[in-house]
Design a protein around this motif. Structure first.
Motif, PDB file in Angstrom:
ATOM      1  N   UNK A 158       0.883  -1.125  -0.022  1.00 26.57           N
ATOM      2  CA  UNK A 158       0.022   0.078  -0.067  1.00 26.57           C
ATOM      3  C   UNK A 158       0.904   1.406   0.003  1.00 26.57           C
ATOM      4  N   UNK A 159       1.756   1.495   1.000  1.00 28.27           N
ATOM      5  CA  UNK A 159       2.627   2.729   0.835  1.00 28.27           C
ATOM      6  C   UNK A 159       3.483   2.814  -0.253  1.00 28.27           C
ATOM      7  N   UNK A 160       4.003   1.762  -0.858  1.00 25.22           N
ATOM      8  CA  UNK A 160       4.806   1.801  -2.216  1.00 25.22           C
ATOM      9  C   UNK A 160       3.948   2.056  -3.252  1.00 25.22           C
ATOM     10  N   UNK A 161       2.606   1.688  -3.436  1.00 24.21           N
ATOM     11  CA  UNK A 161       1.749   1.761  -4.607  1.00 24.21           C
ATOM     12  C   UNK A 161       1.319   3.563  -4.319  1.00 24.21           C
ATOM     13  N   UNK A 162       1.128   3.641  -3.114  1.00 25.96           N
ATOM     14  CA  UNK A 162       0.781   5.255  -3.199  1.00 25.96           C
ATOM     15  C   UNK A 162       1.784   5.994  -3.595  1.00 25.96           C
ATOM     16  N   UNK A 163       3.019   5.856  -2.847  1.00 25.66           N
ATOM     17  CA  UNK A 163       3.967   6.948  -3.619  1.00 25.66           C
ATOM     18  C   UNK A 163       4.399   6.758  -4.826  1.00 25.66           C
ATOM     19  N   UNK A 164       4.387   5.559  -5.478  1.00 23.78           N
ATOM     20  CA  UNK A 164       4.992   5.151  -6.796  1.00 23.78           C
ATOM     21  C   UNK A 164       3.652   5.913  -7.579  1.00 23.78           C
ATOM     22  N   UNK A 165       2.425   5.698  -7.163  1.00 22.00           N
ATOM     23  CA  UNK A 165       1.259   5.964  -8.111  1.00 22.00           C
ATOM     24  C   UNK A 165       1.291   7.433  -8.365  1.00 22.00           C
ATOM     25  N   UNK A 166       1.572   8.248  -7.183  1.00 22.51           N
ATOM     26  CA  UNK A 166       1.545   9.791  -7.143  1.00 22.51           C
ATOM     27  C   UNK A 166       2.982  10.115  -8.043  1.00 22.51           C
ATOM     28  N   UNK A 167       3.973   9.532  -7.821  1.00 21.23           N
ATOM     29  CA  UNK A 167       5.165  10.149  -8.414  1.00 21.23           C
ATOM     30  C   UNK A 167       5.041   9.937 -10.020  1.00 21.23           C
ATOM     31  N   UNK A 168       4.594   8.665 -10.586  1.00 28.24           N
ATOM     32  CA  UNK A 168       4.299   8.296 -11.955  1.00 28.24           C
ATOM     33  C   UNK A 168       3.075   8.799 -12.465  1.00 28.24           C
ATOM     34  N   UNK A 169       2.543   9.472 -12.017  1.00 29.76           N
ATOM     35  CA  UNK A 169       1.134   9.935 -12.614  1.00 29.76           C
ATOM     36  C   UNK A 169       0.103   8.767 -12.765  1.00 29.76           C
ATOM     37  N   UNK A 170       0.067   7.686 -12.000  1.00 32.04           N
ATOM     38  CA  UNK A 170      -0.821   6.714 -12.171  1.00 32.04           C
ATOM     39  C   UNK A 170      -2.004   6.700 -10.946  1.00 32.04           C
ATOM     40  N   UNK A 171      -2.916   7.218 -11.291  1.00 33.87           N
ATOM     41  CA  UNK A 171      -3.807   7.783 -10.412  1.00 33.87           C
ATOM     42  C   UNK A 171      -4.708   6.344  -9.527  1.00 33.87           C
ATOM     43  N   UNK A 172      -4.975   5.438 -10.628  1.00 41.74           N
ATOM     44  CA  UNK A 172      -5.274   4.160 -10.358  1.00 41.74           C
ATOM     45  C   UNK A 172      -4.800   3.398  -9.214  1.00 41.74           C
ATOM     46  N   UNK A 173      -3.386   3.490  -9.231  1.00 43.14           N
ATOM     47  CA  UNK A 173      -2.511   2.809  -8.407  1.00 43.14           C
ATOM     48  C   UNK A 173      -2.082   3.344  -7.113  1.00 43.14           C
ATOM     49  N   UNK A 174      -2.161   4.851  -7.295  1.00 45.58           N
ATOM     50  CA  UNK A 174      -2.210   5.626  -6.136  1.00 45.58           C
ATOM     51  C   UNK A 174      -3.638   5.356  -5.331  1.00 45.58           C
ATOM     52  N   UNK A 175      -4.643   5.504  -6.003  1.00 44.24           N
ATOM     53  CA  UNK A 175      -5.827   5.303  -5.245  1.00 44.24           C
ATOM     54  C   UNK A 175      -6.093   3.892  -4.425  1.00 44.24           C
ATOM     55  N   UNK A 176      -5.588   2.806  -5.271  1.00 49.08           N
ATOM     56  CA  UNK A 176      -5.540   1.457  -4.718  1.00 49.08           C
ATOM     57  C   UNK A 176      -4.756   1.349  -3.541  1.00 49.08           C
ATOM     58  N   UNK A 177      -3.495   1.996  -3.504  1.00 47.65           N
ATOM     59  CA  UNK A 177      -2.613   1.926  -2.407  1.00 47.65           C
ATOM     60  C   UNK A 177      -2.977   2.713  -1.209  1.00 47.65           C
ATOM     61  N   UNK A 178      -3.618   3.831  -1.617  1.00 47.29           N
ATOM     62  CA  UNK A 178      -4.101   4.811  -0.630  1.00 47.29           C
ATOM     63  C   UNK A 178      -5.160   4.366   0.316  1.00 47.29           C
ATOM     64  N   UNK A 179      -6.019   3.556  -0.405  1.00 45.08           N
ATOM     65  CA  UNK A 179      -7.296   3.045   0.242  1.00 45.08           C
ATOM     66  C   UNK A 179      -6.895   1.971   1.097  1.00 45.08           C
ATOM     67  N   UNK A 180      -6.056   1.164   0.602  1.00 49.41           N
ATOM     68  CA  UNK A 180      -5.410   0.099   1.438  1.00 49.41           C
ATOM     69  C   UNK A 180      -4.767   0.514   2.711  1.00 49.41           C
ATOM     70  N   UNK A 181      -4.004   1.399   2.347  1.00 49.78           N
ATOM     71  CA  UNK A 181      -3.235   1.939   3.635  1.00 49.78           C
ATOM     72  C   UNK A 181      -4.194   2.651   4.819  1.00 49.78           C
ATOM     73  N   UNK A 182      -5.267   3.206   4.259  1.00 46.90           N
ATOM     74  CA  UNK A 182      -6.153   3.985   4.967  1.00 46.90           C
ATOM     75  C   UNK A 182      -7.201   2.785   5.997  1.00 46.90           C
ATOM     76  N   UNK A 183      -7.538   1.682   5.123  1.00 47.35           N
ATOM     77  CA  UNK A 183      -8.036   0.669   5.979  1.00 47.35           C
ATOM     78  C   UNK A 183      -6.927   0.333   7.151  1.00 47.35           C
ATOM     79  N   UNK A 184      -5.941  -0.238   6.773  1.00 50.56           N
ATOM     80  CA  UNK A 184      -4.935  -0.486   7.467  1.00 50.56           C
ATOM     81  C   UNK A 184      -4.679   0.183   8.887  1.00 50.56           C
ATOM     82  N   UNK A 185      -4.601   1.566   8.815  1.00 51.19           N
ATOM     83  CA  UNK A 185      -4.260   2.564   9.702  1.00 51.19           C
ATOM     84  C   UNK A 185      -5.568   2.474  10.568  1.00 51.19           C
ATOM     85  N   UNK A 186      -6.819   2.477   9.763  1.00 43.01           N
ATOM     86  CA  UNK A 186      -8.043   2.687  10.623  1.00 43.01           C
ATOM     87  C   UNK A 186      -8.270   1.517  11.451  1.00 43.01           C
ATOM     88  N   UNK A 187      -8.207   0.417  10.899  1.00 42.91           N
ATOM     89  CA  UNK A 187      -7.965  -0.896  11.909  1.00 42.91           C
ATOM     90  C   UNK A 187      -7.040  -0.983  12.995  1.00 42.91           C
TER      91      UNK A 187
END
Length: 390
Positions: A306-335
């Motif tokens: 999740x954090x790798x996907x969020x950072x790489x997605x934002x850095x590489x202009x890949x919103x789908x990757x960043x969104x999936x990684x960010x949501x997974x990281x959010x669920x992780x932190x929330x639980x």
């Protein structure tokens, strides 16, 4: 579709499943069930295995001697070959803190095929069952580093008798004082609950079984029927093995978080925590290389992607990757937040869980490395090179 997007979507799917379908493992509201005082208070023997525990005993043993229990109760401390004066200190503490009667037993080195703790428990249980005309109806198995509130035994017995439970266990609140303890300890309990969701354990007839070895109230009759501790004498992860044996014998078990049962053992440095986890991590995987590979891959997918996907997605202009990684990281932190609140830690630690998971991944690999080097599970001068779990 790129590999990183596939991995990020797989991680998000895993977190959706964990959050919604893994027994609500992330909730921290599993406390002792509704209870009332029994018509007759059963007798209890408190058995404490202790090996070189002079450092923590002054903060734990007096709490056992001071138990406010209306029935017959005694404390049996089993000095497991200590070299730091544990036995003499226990007797001195009993003289300074009068309360429940204390007996110190020194059984010598473990018999072949036994781990030290389980051998100590066996000798302590044997002593408690044979020293009186009537054996104790319950056994409280508690570690030497666990401090109990004055009403702890009373509340455990009330829970067992009211809900007709044969094993009642509480996950003691571990010490969280140093920076490394704040980072690692709440995650330890979080990961345990993820593997063994308390609600599934407590479901009558459920298949999941686990206990927390620091605080286990066990009905003696069921212990005899399950053949414990003899039937699990080689178990390194003795608490899980104990719960499985009791459930297999038809006993009803319960596990939850404790409010007023606390560990006083300090783990101030990362090395201390590392040894605590690595000494039994590979035993948890039954010493199977394929399970180790699967666990490492699973930890990487669920916690690191999740954090790798969020950072790489934002850095590489890949919103789908960043969104999936960010949501997974959010669920992780929330639980993780409820566990941090249970340990009175700041919410800012929640996003750091991937880093903590990486530490646990490395500890697990190190546990396997030590096993194949013949060092196995090491604890206080003893090494169990190839233990087996019941």
């Amino acid at each position: 579709m790129g590999l990183l997007l596939i991995a990020a979507c797989a991680s998000l799917a895993a977190w959706l499943w964990l959050t919604l379908a893994q027994g609500m493992f992330w909730r921290t509201d599993v406390r002792l069930p509704p209870r009332s005082a029994p018509a007759r208070w059963p007798s209890v023997a408190i058995v404490v295995p202790a090996r070189d525990e002079a450092e923590v005993l002054p903060r734990s043993l007096p709490s056992l001697l001071a138990q406010e229990y209306p029935g017959a109760a005694e404390v049996v401390l089993v000095d497991d070959g200590s070299t730091d004066g544990t036995a003499a200190l226990a007797l001195r503490l009993a003289a300074e803190h009068p309360g429940l009667p204390l007996t110190v037993v020194s059984p010598g080195e473990p018999a072949p095929g036994w781990t030290g703790k389980l051998w100590a428990l066996r000798r302590g249980i044997d002593h408690a069952r044979t020293r009186r005309a009537a054996e104790p109806e319950y056994l409280l198995l508690t570690d030497a580093d666990i401090a109990h509130a004055p009403d702890s035994l009373r509340e455990l017995v009330c829970a067992a008798t009211s809900a007709r439970l044969d094993l009642v266990s509480q996950m003691a609140r571990l010490r969280v004082a140093s920076g490394w303890e704040r980072l690692v300890v709440p995650a330890f309990v979080y990961f345990f609950a993820q593997l063994y969701p308390f609600r599934r354990i407590n479901r009558p007839g459920g298949r999941t079984a686990a206990a927390a070895g620091g605080c286990v109230l066990l009905r003696t009759e069921v212990a005899v029927r399950a053949g414990v501790p003899d039937s699990i004498r080689q178990a390194v992860i003795d608490d899980v093995s104990l719960a499985r044996a009791v459930r297999a014998a038809g006993g009803r078990i319960w596990l939850g978080l404790a409010d007023r049962v606390e560990s006083v053992r300090p783990y101030p440095a990362l090395g201390d925590l590392w040894r605590m986890v690595s000494r039994s991590a590979y035993a948890q995987l039954r010493h199977r290389p394929l399970l180790l590979v699967g666990t490492v891959a699973g930890l990487a997918l669920v916690y690191l992607v999740p954090p790798v996907a969020l950072v790489a997605g934002l850095a590489g202009g890949r919103p789908a990757v960043a969104l999936a990684g960010g949501l997974a990281w959010l669920l992780m932190a929330g639980t993780y937040l409820p566990m941090l609140r249970h340990y009175r830690q700041p919410a800012v630690l929640a996003p750091l869980l991937p880093f903590t998971a990486l530490l646990y991944l490395l500890m697990t690999v190190d546990s396997a490395v030590q096993h194949y080097r013949g060092r196995g599970a090491a604890w206080k001068g003893r090494t169990y090179a190839r233990p087996s779990d019941a």
